[in-house]
Design a protein around this motif. Structure first.
Motif, PDB file in Angstrom:
ATOM      1  N   UNK A  79      36.142  45.378  33.345  1.00 61.34           N
ATOM      2  CA  UNK A  79      35.593  46.032  34.556  1.00 61.34           C
ATOM      3  C   UNK A  79      35.848  45.139  35.780  1.00 61.34           C
ATOM      4  N   UNK A  80      36.223  43.884  35.534  1.00 59.12           N
ATOM      5  CA  UNK A  80      36.483  42.971  36.658  1.00 59.12           C
ATOM      6  C   UNK A  80      37.940  42.977  37.111  1.00 59.12           C
ATOM      7  N   UNK A  81      38.792  43.668  36.347  1.00 53.26           N
ATOM      8  CA  UNK A  81      40.242  43.610  36.650  1.00 53.26           C
ATOM      9  C   UNK A  81      40.517  44.043  38.088  1.00 53.26           C
ATOM     10  N   UNK A  82      39.948  45.209  38.471  1.00 52.64           N
ATOM     11  CA  UNK A  82      40.308  45.815  39.761  1.00 52.64           C
ATOM     12  C   UNK A  82      39.722  45.062  40.954  1.00 52.64           C
ATOM     13  N   UNK A  83      38.831  44.086  40.662  1.00 56.93           N
ATOM     14  CA  UNK A  83      38.245  43.317  41.782  1.00 56.93           C
ATOM     15  C   UNK A  83      38.633  41.842  41.689  1.00 56.93           C
ATOM     16  N   UNK A  84      39.684  41.572  40.928  1.00 58.11           N
ATOM     17  CA  UNK A  84      40.309  40.243  40.892  1.00 58.11           C
ATOM     18  C   UNK A  84      39.356  39.123  40.467  1.00 58.11           C
ATOM     19  N   UNK A  85      38.515  39.429  39.476  1.00 54.09           N
ATOM     20  CA  UNK A  85      37.603  38.412  38.921  1.00 54.09           C
ATOM     21  C   UNK A  85      38.098  38.047  37.524  1.00 54.09           C
ATOM     22  N   UNK A  86      37.896  36.791  37.131  1.00 51.82           N
ATOM     23  CA  UNK A  86      38.441  36.287  35.859  1.00 51.82           C
ATOM     24  C   UNK A  86      38.103  37.193  34.677  1.00 51.82           C
ATOM     25  N   UNK A  87      39.084  37.394  33.795  1.00 54.15           N
ATOM     26  CA  UNK A  87      38.927  38.151  32.543  1.00 54.15           C
ATOM     27  C   UNK A  87      39.595  37.324  31.455  1.00 54.15           C
ATOM     28  N   UNK A  88      39.578  37.844  30.230  1.00 58.20           N
ATOM     29  CA  UNK A  88      40.186  37.015  29.187  1.00 58.20           C
ATOM     30  C   UNK A  88      40.383  37.708  27.867  1.00 58.20           C
ATOM     31  N   UNK A  89      41.124  37.055  26.991  1.00 60.30           N
ATOM     32  CA  UNK A  89      41.363  37.505  25.618  1.00 60.30           C
ATOM     33  C   UNK A  89      40.546  36.626  24.689  1.00 60.30           C
ATOM     34  N   UNK A  90      39.803  37.230  23.755  1.00 61.16           N
ATOM     35  CA  UNK A  90      39.014  36.477  22.780  1.00 61.16           C
ATOM     36  C   UNK A  90      39.584  36.761  21.387  1.00 61.16           C
ATOM     37  N   UNK A  91      39.761  35.715  20.561  1.00 58.55           N
ATOM     38  CA  UNK A  91      40.325  35.947  19.225  1.00 58.55           C
ATOM     39  C   UNK A  91      39.617  35.124  18.160  1.00 58.55           C
ATOM     40  N   UNK A  92      39.669  35.666  16.956  1.00 57.93           N
ATOM     41  CA  UNK A  92      39.024  35.036  15.800  1.00 57.93           C
ATOM     42  C   UNK A  92      39.957  35.198  14.602  1.00 57.93           C
ATOM     43  N   UNK A  93      40.059  34.159  13.762  1.00 61.36           N
ATOM     44  CA  UNK A  93      40.946  34.222  12.588  1.00 61.36           C
ATOM     45  C   UNK A  93      40.134  33.999  11.316  1.00 61.36           C
ATOM     46  N   UNK A 113      38.519  30.423  10.450  1.00 56.94           N
ATOM     47  CA  UNK A 113      39.393  29.247  10.310  1.00 56.94           C
ATOM     48  C   UNK A 113      39.972  28.827  11.663  1.00 56.94           C
ATOM     49  N   UNK A 114      39.883  29.718  12.640  1.00 59.94           N
ATOM     50  CA  UNK A 114      40.285  29.386  14.017  1.00 59.94           C
ATOM     51  C   UNK A 114      39.593  30.382  14.942  1.00 59.94           C
ATOM     52  N   UNK A 115      39.335  29.941  16.169  1.00 57.92           N
ATOM     53  CA  UNK A 115      38.726  30.846  17.157  1.00 57.92           C
ATOM     54  C   UNK A 115      39.071  30.325  18.546  1.00 57.92           C
ATOM     55  N   UNK A 116      39.157  31.244  19.492  1.00 54.06           N
ATOM     56  CA  UNK A 116      39.459  30.788  20.846  1.00 54.06           C
ATOM     57  C   UNK A 116      39.466  31.917  21.837  1.00 54.06           C
ATOM     58  N   UNK A 117      39.771  31.566  23.055  1.00 52.62           N
ATOM     59  CA  UNK A 117      39.939  32.568  24.103  1.00 52.62           C
ATOM     60  C   UNK A 117      40.956  32.046  25.111  1.00 52.62           C
ATOM     61  N   UNK A 118      41.474  32.987  25.875  1.00 54.08           N
ATOM     62  CA  UNK A 118      42.344  32.611  27.001  1.00 54.08           C
ATOM     63  C   UNK A 118      41.735  33.255  28.245  1.00 54.08           C
ATOM     64  N   UNK A 119      41.372  32.437  29.216  1.00 52.40           N
ATOM     65  CA  UNK A 119      40.766  32.972  30.438  1.00 52.40           C
ATOM     66  C   UNK A 119      41.853  33.063  31.515  1.00 52.40           C
ATOM     67  N   UNK A 120      41.970  34.272  32.098  1.00 53.44           N
ATOM     68  CA  UNK A 120      42.956  34.529  33.151  1.00 53.44           C
ATOM     69  C   UNK A 120      42.211  34.440  34.482  1.00 53.44           C
ATOM     70  N   UNK A 121      42.195  33.218  35.017  1.00 54.14           N
ATOM     71  CA  UNK A 121      41.469  32.971  36.267  1.00 54.14           C
ATOM     72  C   UNK A 121      42.360  32.189  37.212  1.00 54.14           C
ATOM     73  N   UNK A 122      41.777  31.355  38.074  1.00 58.75           N
ATOM     74  CA  UNK A 122      42.615  30.521  38.950  1.00 58.75           C
ATOM     75  C   UNK A 122      43.659  29.730  38.143  1.00 58.75           C
ATOM     76  N   UNK A 123      43.250  29.310  36.919  1.00 55.66           N
ATOM     77  CA  UNK A 123      44.245  28.790  35.976  1.00 55.66           C
ATOM     78  C   UNK A 123      44.222  29.751  34.767  1.00 55.66           C
ATOM     79  N   UNK A 124      45.304  29.754  34.015  1.00 51.51           N
ATOM     80  CA  UNK A 124      45.291  30.427  32.710  1.00 51.51           C
ATOM     81  C   UNK A 124      45.068  29.341  31.671  1.00 51.51           C
ATOM     82  N   UNK A 125      43.906  29.424  30.978  1.00 51.55           N
ATOM     83  CA  UNK A 125      43.473  28.334  30.113  1.00 51.55           C
ATOM     84  C   UNK A 125      43.127  28.854  28.728  1.00 51.55           C
ATOM     85  N   UNK A 126      43.757  28.226  27.729  1.00 53.60           N
ATOM     86  CA  UNK A 126      43.494  28.572  26.323  1.00 53.60           C
ATOM     87  C   UNK A 126      42.513  27.550  25.769  1.00 53.60           C
ATOM     88  N   UNK A 127      41.403  28.024  25.204  1.00 53.82           N
ATOM     89  CA  UNK A 127      40.386  27.129  24.626  1.00 53.82           C
ATOM     90  C   UNK A 127      40.307  27.451  23.142  1.00 53.82           C
TER      91      UNK A 127
END
Ligand code: P6P
Length: 339
Positions: free
Chosen positions: A120-134, A157-171
C-alpha cells in the motif's frame, strides 16, 4: 577503502569454511538475492516503469493486488523454479503451493515469501520489501504437498528480507546471527555492510497502528497507555512512536536501533488471531529478531513455537527489544487473555 565481502563470498565461506550451510542452500540464497535485486530495479522505476497502481485483481487474502505485487511474485517464481534446490514455493500472492514443474530437478528446500510487503506504500514512495523463509522438506515426505510447509518457525534453515528504501538492503540469518548486505548498484551485487546485529534490550520507541486502540485487548491497551503516560507514568520515561505501515521497514528500524513492534489481535475480527501472516511474515521476522538478541511472541508463546495448521494463517505479533516484549507478554499472561 578495503574491498568489501560480497554476499556470494560470504555464503561460500559459510558453506566451505564453517560447513554451516549446504551447497544447495547457498545456491538458493544467492538466487533469492538476485531476484530481490531485480525487484529493486522494478520498484525503483516508479511511474517511469508503468508498474504503479492496482492490477485490478485481489489476492488470496482478499487484498487489492498492485501491479508490483504480481511482478515481484513472478520474479521470485521464475528465478527459483529451475535451479534444482527447491521442491516447492508458497507466496502470500498465491492460494496454493507452487510445486517445481517436472521439467526441472526437484530439491529438498521449501521457499515461502511475501513478495512485496507493504505494497500500500508503493504509490507514495515509502519503503517496501520482500520477506522470505526457508524450510527443509520433511525426511519422510513422499512427494510435496501443502502439509510439508506446516512446520513451526523454529524449523527454518534461513530467513531474511530485502528492504527497498533509500538503500536496497538484504538482511539474512542462517542461524548464526543477523548480517546486512547493501546493494552496490555500480557492481550490481550485494556486499556485506554490517555483521551480528544486536537489538538493545530496552527501548523508548514503539510501533503500532494507534487508530486501532479502541479495538485492542486490555494487555495491549495497558502497555501502550503506560508508554503514552511517559516519565510521569509507571514507566518513568518518555516514549516515541513510529509506524511506517510496512513491516519490513518497521522491523528493519528495530534491528538497527531497537524498539517494539506490535500488530496484536483486535476485536474487529475476533476469530482471527491477528492481521499478519505466520509463515512468511511473522516467522522469518521473529527468527531474525531472536538471532539479534530480541524476542517475538504472540502475547502468549514464542512465535517460532506456534504450530501452523494452514498455509496463510495469521498471528498476533509482538517483537523487538527483549525487555519490552517480555513486559507485554507478561501483561497478557496476567490478564489470561487468549490472542
Ligand atoms: P495497517 C502491510 O500491508 C502489512 O501487512 C505490514 O507490512 C504492515 O506492518 C501492516 O500491514 C500495516 O497495517 O493496518 O497499519 O495498514
Amino acid at each position: 577503502m578495503s574491498s568489501r565481502i560480497s554476499l556470494t563470498r560470504y555464503l561460500v565461506e559459510k558453506q566451505r569454511v564453517d560447513g554451516h550451510i549446504p551447497g544447495q542452500l547457498r545456491l538458493l540464497l544467492e538466487v533469492v538475492a538476485r531476484a530481490c535485486k531485480r525487484i529493486s530495479f522494478e520498484v525503483n522505476k516508479g511511474d517511469l516503469g508503468h508498474v504503479m497502481g492496482s492490477a485490478g485483481s485481489q489476492n488470496v487474502q482478499g487484498e487489492v493486488q498492485k501491479k508490483l505485487d504480481i511482478i515481484a511474485n513472478e520474479v521470485l517464481i521464475e528465478a527459483n523454479e529451475w535451479g534444482g534446490h527447491l521442491a516447492a514455493m508458497a507466496s502470500e500472492e498465491m492460494e496454493g503451493i507452487y510445486v517445481v514443474p517436472n521439467r526441472y530437478p526437484q530439491g529438498e528446500y521449501l521457499l515461502l515469501f511475501d513478495p512485496l510487503d507493504g505494497s500500500s506504500n508503493i504509490d507514495v514512495n515509502v519503503s517496501i520489501g520482500t520477506i522470505f523463509s526457508v524450510l527443509k522438506m520433511p525426511d519422510d515426505a513422499s512427494g510435496v504437498s501443502e502439509k510439508d510447509f506446516l512446520q513451526s518457525g523454529r524449523h527454518q534453515v534461513a530467513a531474511g528480507y530485502c528492504v527497498y528504501g533509500p538503500q536496497t538492503t538484504l538482511v539474512l540469518t542462517v542461524g548464526d546471527g543477523v548480517h546486512v548486505f547493501t546493494l552496490d548498484r555500480e557492481q550490481g551485487s550485494f556486499v556485506l555492510t554490517q555483521e551480528n546485529l544486536r537489538i538493545p534490550e530496552d527501548t523508548k520507541e514503539f510501533a503500532i497502528n494507534m487508530s486501532n486502540m479502541r479495538h485492542w485487548d486490555s494487555p495491549v491497551r495497558r502497555y501502550i497507555g503506560e508508554c503514552l503516560a511517559g516519565k510521569e507514568g509507571p514507566r518513568g520515561k518518555d516514549f516515541n512512536m513510529r509506524w511506517i505501515a510496512s513491516m519490513v521497514a518497521d522491523v528493519h528500524r528495530i534491528l538497527m536501533r531497537g524498539g517494539v513492534f506490535m500488530y496484536p489481535w483486535d476485536k474487529r475480527e475476533p476469530n482471527k488471531p491477528g492481521k499478519l501472516r505466520l509463515m512468511y511474515e511473522a516467522n522469518p521476522m521473529s527468527w531474525l529478531v531472536e538471532q539479534a538478541g530480541g524476542a517475538a511472541t504472540n502475547g502468549r508463546q514464542r512465535i517460532l513455537e506456534v504450530q501452523p495448521t494452514q498455509l496463510h494463517e495469521r498471528v498476533s505479533v509482538i517483537l523487538g527489544s527483549r525487555n519490552e516484549v517480555e513486559r507485554v507478554t507478561q501483561y497478557h499472561l496476567e490478564a489470561g487473555s487468549a490472542t
